[in-house]
Design a protein around this motif. Structure first.
Motif, PDB file in Angstrom:
ATOM      1  N   VAL A 132     -11.632   2.158  -4.735  1.00  0.00           N
ATOM      2  CA  VAL A 132     -12.701   1.156  -4.778  1.00  0.00           C
ATOM      3  C   VAL A 132     -12.433   0.066  -3.749  1.00  0.00           C
ATOM      4  CG1 VAL A 132     -13.337   1.563  -7.177  1.00  0.00           C
ATOM      5  CG2 VAL A 132     -11.651  -0.167  -6.659  1.00  0.00           C
ATOM      6  N   SER A 133     -13.490  -0.409  -3.154  1.00  0.00           N
ATOM      7  CA  SER A 133     -13.377  -1.493  -2.187  1.00  0.00           C
ATOM      8  C   SER A 133     -13.153  -2.810  -2.918  1.00  0.00           C
ATOM      9  CB  SER A 133     -14.663  -1.591  -1.363  1.00  0.00           C
ATOM     10  OG  SER A 133     -15.737  -2.003  -2.206  1.00  0.00           O
ATOM     11  N   GLN A 134     -12.773  -3.823  -2.169  1.00  0.00           N
ATOM     12  CA  GLN A 134     -12.604  -5.157  -2.760  1.00  0.00           C
ATOM     13  C   GLN A 134     -13.921  -5.654  -3.334  1.00  0.00           C
ATOM     14  OE1 GLN A 134      -8.986  -5.304  -3.101  1.00  0.00           O
ATOM     15  NE2 GLN A 134      -9.884  -7.306  -3.397  1.00  0.00           N
ATOM     16  N   ALA A 135     -15.031  -5.348  -2.655  1.00  0.00           N
ATOM     17  CA  ALA A 135     -16.342  -5.783  -3.140  1.00  0.00           C
ATOM     18  C   ALA A 135     -16.659  -5.143  -4.485  1.00  0.00           C
ATOM     19  CB  ALA A 135     -17.423  -5.445  -2.117  1.00  0.00           C
ATOM     20  N   THR A 136     -16.390  -3.857  -4.605  1.00  0.00           N
ATOM     21  CA  THR A 136     -16.644  -3.161  -5.870  1.00  0.00           C
ATOM     22  C   THR A 136     -15.717  -3.676  -6.952  1.00  0.00           C
ATOM     23  OG1 THR A 136     -17.435  -1.200  -4.699  1.00  0.00           O
ATOM     24  CG2 THR A 136     -16.712  -0.890  -6.987  1.00  0.00           C
ATOM     25  N   LEU A 137     -14.471  -3.908  -6.608  1.00  0.00           N
ATOM     26  CA  LEU A 137     -13.503  -4.440  -7.571  1.00  0.00           C
ATOM     27  C   LEU A 137     -13.953  -5.809  -8.081  1.00  0.00           C
ATOM     28  CD1 LEU A 137     -10.886  -3.183  -8.620  1.00  0.00           C
ATOM     29  CD2 LEU A 137      -9.651  -4.555  -6.964  1.00  0.00           C
ATOM     30  N   ALA A 138     -14.463  -6.642  -7.180  1.00  0.00           N
ATOM     31  CA  ALA A 138     -14.964  -7.961  -7.581  1.00  0.00           C
ATOM     32  C   ALA A 138     -16.167  -7.807  -8.522  1.00  0.00           C
ATOM     33  CB  ALA A 138     -15.342  -8.777  -6.352  1.00  0.00           C
TER      34      ALA A 138
END
Length: 151
Positions: A132-138
């Protein structure tokens, strides 16, 4: 009479396609390191040394596989091996372990908030955390906070 018009393409923009595949390839490359570092940190935190035999048992792989992976960790600066003592993380390895534990917990809490059973959430988080990308994690984190009534 059949239409000569071509249906719209299901393909996305080529550059967007490339970015997605690059992200997946990078995640696959780092997944092994991340799993080992996280496990080593967990073994040490449990009050024991991270020995090759314990790592092999917990990952379900043979000891020669672990030996090869540990050589990579040492070479890349994530860990140090001490004769007759096991493996220890460098400060960079410790930081990576903290980051991976947080990613894992975020993904697992997200899956639990969706209603996934605890066993499946734990297992699935083990793979998803790397991809998962940082954006998705956020977004996962925001969803969990909202689901917990904190957002």
């Amino acid at each position: 009479m059949p239409s000569s018009r071509k249906p719209p393409s299901a393909l996305i923009d080529a550059q967007v396609h490339v970015e997605g595949f690059v992200q997946v390839r990078e995640a696959r490359r780092s997944e092994l390191v991340e799993d080992y570092v996280e496990l080593i940190a967990d073994l040490i935190a449990d009050g024991r040394e991270a020995r090759q035999v314990d790592i092999a048992t917990r990952l379900g792989v043979a000891q020669p596989t672990v030996a090869k992976a540990l050589k990579r960790l040492v070479k890349e600066g994530w860990a140090v091996q001490r004769p007759y003592r096991g493996v220890f993380l460098t400060p960079a390895g410790e930081q990576l372990a903290v980051e991976m534990r947080a990613r894992h917990q975020t993904v697992e809490r997200f899956l639990l908030a969706l209603g996934v059973d605890a066993d499946s959430a734990r297992r699935d988080a083990e793979g998803i955390e790397h991809h998962v990308s940082q954006a998705t994690l956020a977004a996962f984190e925001a969803f969990v906070r909202k689901a917990d009534g904190h957002g």
